[in-house]
Design an enzyme around this catalytic site. Structure first.
Site, PDB file in Angstrom:
ATOM      1  CD  GLU A 332      -2.980  -1.133   2.271  1.00  0.00           C
ATOM      2  OE1 GLU A 332      -4.165  -1.292   1.973  1.00  0.00           O
ATOM      3  OE2 GLU A 332      -2.586  -0.986   3.440  1.00  0.00           O
TER       4      GLU A 332
HETATM    5  C1  ACM Z   1      -2.074  -5.305   4.063  1.00  0.00           C
HETATM    6  O1  ACM Z   1      -3.143  -5.744   4.491  1.00  0.00           O
HETATM    7  N1  ACM Z   1      -1.985  -4.028   3.728  1.00  0.00           N
HETATM    8  C2  ACM Z   1      -0.940  -6.155   3.852  1.00  0.00           C
END
Ligand code: ACM
Length: 691
Positions: A332
């Site tokens: 992310e």
């Molecule tokens: C995640 O759940 N961002 C690895």
């Protein structure tokens, strides 16, 4: 030579009798045979053969090992002895199991060939043979013996004469080498005690990887001797000292559990910049993030200071954590700071780096060099998959099983976490049926070998030390079975039956998933009677997936997690069983089911009157008032429907439509929880209308 006909017939007859006798004595795998179905083993072993008779537990029960393979085995054997003693109230004569315990007089003999290494791929197989006179546990490594102790503890049974272990022969080994649980300690810090009791839970379920998510936007949780500003400015004082980390590492090692530290880089990294703003990709100052989500602050991958810092920090951590793997996160990264930074853009142009994903691959390759220098292998979330990354890295797939298969096809070792996000508050059944390597997998045999296993993930936005166990257990036990047991062990009802037993057994390890429930209810009622509140909260569940963040409530690191929704179990057992009852009744119209259904409905119908006053006097419960009333109202509707079905009077369509509309409204969340008996009642109302 031609065989003589008479002899052949005789031989055939003997063979048939022998097979018949063998079947009688041994019987088939656990999940299909009646006698064995009464066992409460979880995960189900690879092979279980019931013998005849029982091994009686008495005070003279004594354990010894044939060979001294080190203190881990003796410590585990002694813990097993204590747990058996605590459960049975038997005053065993033996205090500890040690190298001086005498194998000749022992009623339980451990035959273990060598000390195992707590590394990926170590032998964890064992065999356990119980006869009325003796218990024998044999294994290649002491880790196998540890797994066998847990099976033995699960076999403890009760009859009219007392406690016993059923005669049985078990040959067992794991299906997957990587059976993990990730705990996020950044969003909410979890003390050493919380970690230790969960390690015990993991060991009880034969899990072998603790993935420690040690940094995120909301805090970096380790002491660094090289960069003390890290714990001083990036942790709010909530961090593990290196002595505490060593304590956890030793505790895990003692239970045959690998510990993989994660430092989430280059995104999810706001907290670091509270101390080191110059390493971010945009000017500071920065403060520790208090909200949940995906944030912009990201390490600057184009400056050497970043790599000098990470080299020294990761070097220190590589020395501290013995496992060969170190997790670099990688998830992310929204790339916003990178795209907005002129110097970074110029760097990309100069080095012909096409986009942010390629820039992250550049960063990851630099990290890989650092890790390699410090003797570590890299693992990261599936975003780190990039053609420029070598296949020596391990991919943790979270965005979908596709990422897992893609990685495995391309030659990367991979583990699955998608489908094992226990923070999403889904059912044990959902997680249980999710398989890293489903039977219909189209992967080649070669690619299948790249799938190492999986990990349950306990993200900590909405848990505290008080509630975390209830979000991990018992559902993670079902996941543990998926990782250990043969792939064809998929009987959901039987899983739930055993999960109940395991859940209760886990409490002896200090886990608080069950016992904190009453305590939380007492707080909600301000110490008034909790019976009515429990009746109500027993049939609600927190809203699923990430809906708690999108219902007008903004959670931060300091929000209270003490409301009814937090006390509610992720999966209501009462609602699940009620649903099954209604299902059976609608199909079979049997009186026994109807009786039980009416008993439940009557309690629920009368509950709001009992709870109303308690809610009135507890402002923290006001948000549940409507739902409590809904439960009474829809139970009254259900009782009407049940009476019609019972008497064979078909409901008018207008009545059915009217009631279904009311039920639809009762499905709406309240206080961020959902009433879980509505669908079953809809089914009853539809059945009353002849559907
Ligand atoms: C995640 O759940 N961002 C690895």
């Amino acid at each position: 030579m031609k065989p003589d006909k008479g002899k052949t017939t005789m031989r055939l007859k003997n063979t048939i009798i022998a097979i018949f006798l063998a079947l009688l004595v041994t019987s088939a795998p656990l999940h299909s045979e009646e006698g064995i179905a009464s066992l409460n083993l979880m995960p189900v072993p690879k092979s279980v053969m019931l013998g005849s008779g029982k091994f009686r537990l008495t005070p003279s029960f004594a354990v010894a090992a044939k060979k001294d393979v080190g203190k881990r085995l003796y410590a585990a054997a002694s813990r097993t002895l204590r747990r058996l003693s605590d459960r049975t109230g038997l005053f065993f004569l033996q205090d500890f199991v040690t190298s001086r315990s005498n194998p000749d007089s022992a009623s339980m003999l451990i035959d273990c060939r060598r000390k195992g290494n707590v590394v990926l791929g170590e032998d964890e197989s064992y065999s356990l043979t119980i006869t009325p006179g003796k218990v024998e546990l044999s294994s290649e490594t002491d880790l196998g013996a540890l797994r066998g102790f847990e099976t033995l503890l699960q076999l403890l049974s009760i009859d009219d004469e007392g406690y016993y272990l059923p005669a049985v022969t078990i040959n067992d080994e794991p299906r997957f080498l990587w059976r993990g649980l990730m705990i996020d300690v950044s969003r909410h810090f979890m003390s050493v005690e919380v970690i230790k009791r969960n390690l015990d839970g993991m060991a009880a379920l034969k899990m072998n990887v603790f993935h420690w998510h040690l940094s995120d936007d909301q805090g970096v949780r380790v002491e660094s001797k090289k960069f003390p500003k890290l714990q001083e400015l990036c942790s709010d004082g909530f961090y593990y000292t290196q002595a505490q980390i060593k304590e956890v590492l030793a505790y895990a090692e003692d239970r045959g559990i690998r510990v993989i530290p994660e430092f989430d880089l280059p995104g999810h990294s706001t907290a670091w910049f509270a101390a080191f703003p110059g390493l971010a990709s945009a000017p500071g100052p920065y403060t520790i993030e208090r909200h949940w989500g995906i944030f912009d602050p990201t390490f600057n991958p184009t400056i050497e200071a970043t790599y000098r810092f990470l080299d020294r920090f990761l070097g220190e951590m590589a020395f501290l954590f013995p496992d060969e793997y170190l997790h670099i996160g990688g998830d992310e990264n929204n790339g916003k700071q990178w795209s907005a930074n002129k110097q970074i853009q110029a760097f990309m142009k100069k080095h012909r780096i096409a986009d942010n994903h390629a820039l992250q691959a550049y960063f990851n390759n630099r990290l890989l060099k650092i890790l390699t220098k410090h003797g570590k292998k890299m693992i990261g979330w599936d975003e780190i998959l990039h053609p420029q990354m070598p296949t020596t890295i391990v991919i943790q797939s979270w965005r979908g099983p596709k990422g897992l298969f893609e990685a495995a096809r391309r030659g990367y070792k991979a583990i699955l976490s998608n489908g094992y996000y226990i923070d999403l508050i889904q059912s044990a059944e959902f997680h249980y049926l999710n398989d890293p390597l489903p039977a219909d997998s189209v992967l080649t045999e070669e690619a299948k070998k790249n799938i190492l296993g999986g990990e349950a993930t306990s993200w900590a936005e909405l848990v505290t030390p008080e509630t975390i166990d209830s979000r991990i257990w018992p559902r993670t036990a079902a996941i543990a079975e998926r990782f250990w047991s043969p792939g064809n062990v998929r009987d959901v009802d039987d899983m739930y039956r055993r999960l109940d037993v395991i859940s209760f057994r886990l409490e002896e390890l200090g886990l608080t998933h069950a016992k904190n429930y009453d305590m939380m209810l007492r707080r909600l009622t301000n110490n008034a009677d909790i019976i009515a509140l429990k009746t109500f909260i027993d049939v609600i569940e927190p809203v699923k997936i990430y809906k708690r963040h999108s219902q007008g409530v903004t959670y931060t690191q300091f929000s209270p997690l003490t409301r009814a929704v937090d006390a509610a179990r992720p999966e209501s057992k009462t609602a699940r069983l009620f649903g099954k009852l209604v299902d059976r009744f609608v199909k079979k119209k049997d009186g026994a089911s109807l009786g039980e259904i009416k008993a439940h409905l009557t309690v629920w119908k009368e509950n709001d009157a009992k709870l109303r006053d308690i809610i009135h006097r507890s402002p923290i419960l006001w948000e549940m008032a409507t739902m409590s009333k809904d439960l009474a109202d829809i139970s009254a509707i259900a009782l009407e429907a049940a009476a019609m079905i019972e008497t064979g009077k078909k409901a008018e369509q207008a009545w059915v439509d009217d009631k279904l509309a009311i039920l639809e409204k009762a499905k709406l969340p309240g206080g961020q929880a959902e009433l879980m008996v509505v669908s079953a009642i809809q089914q009853l109302v539809s059945a009353a209308g002849g559907k």
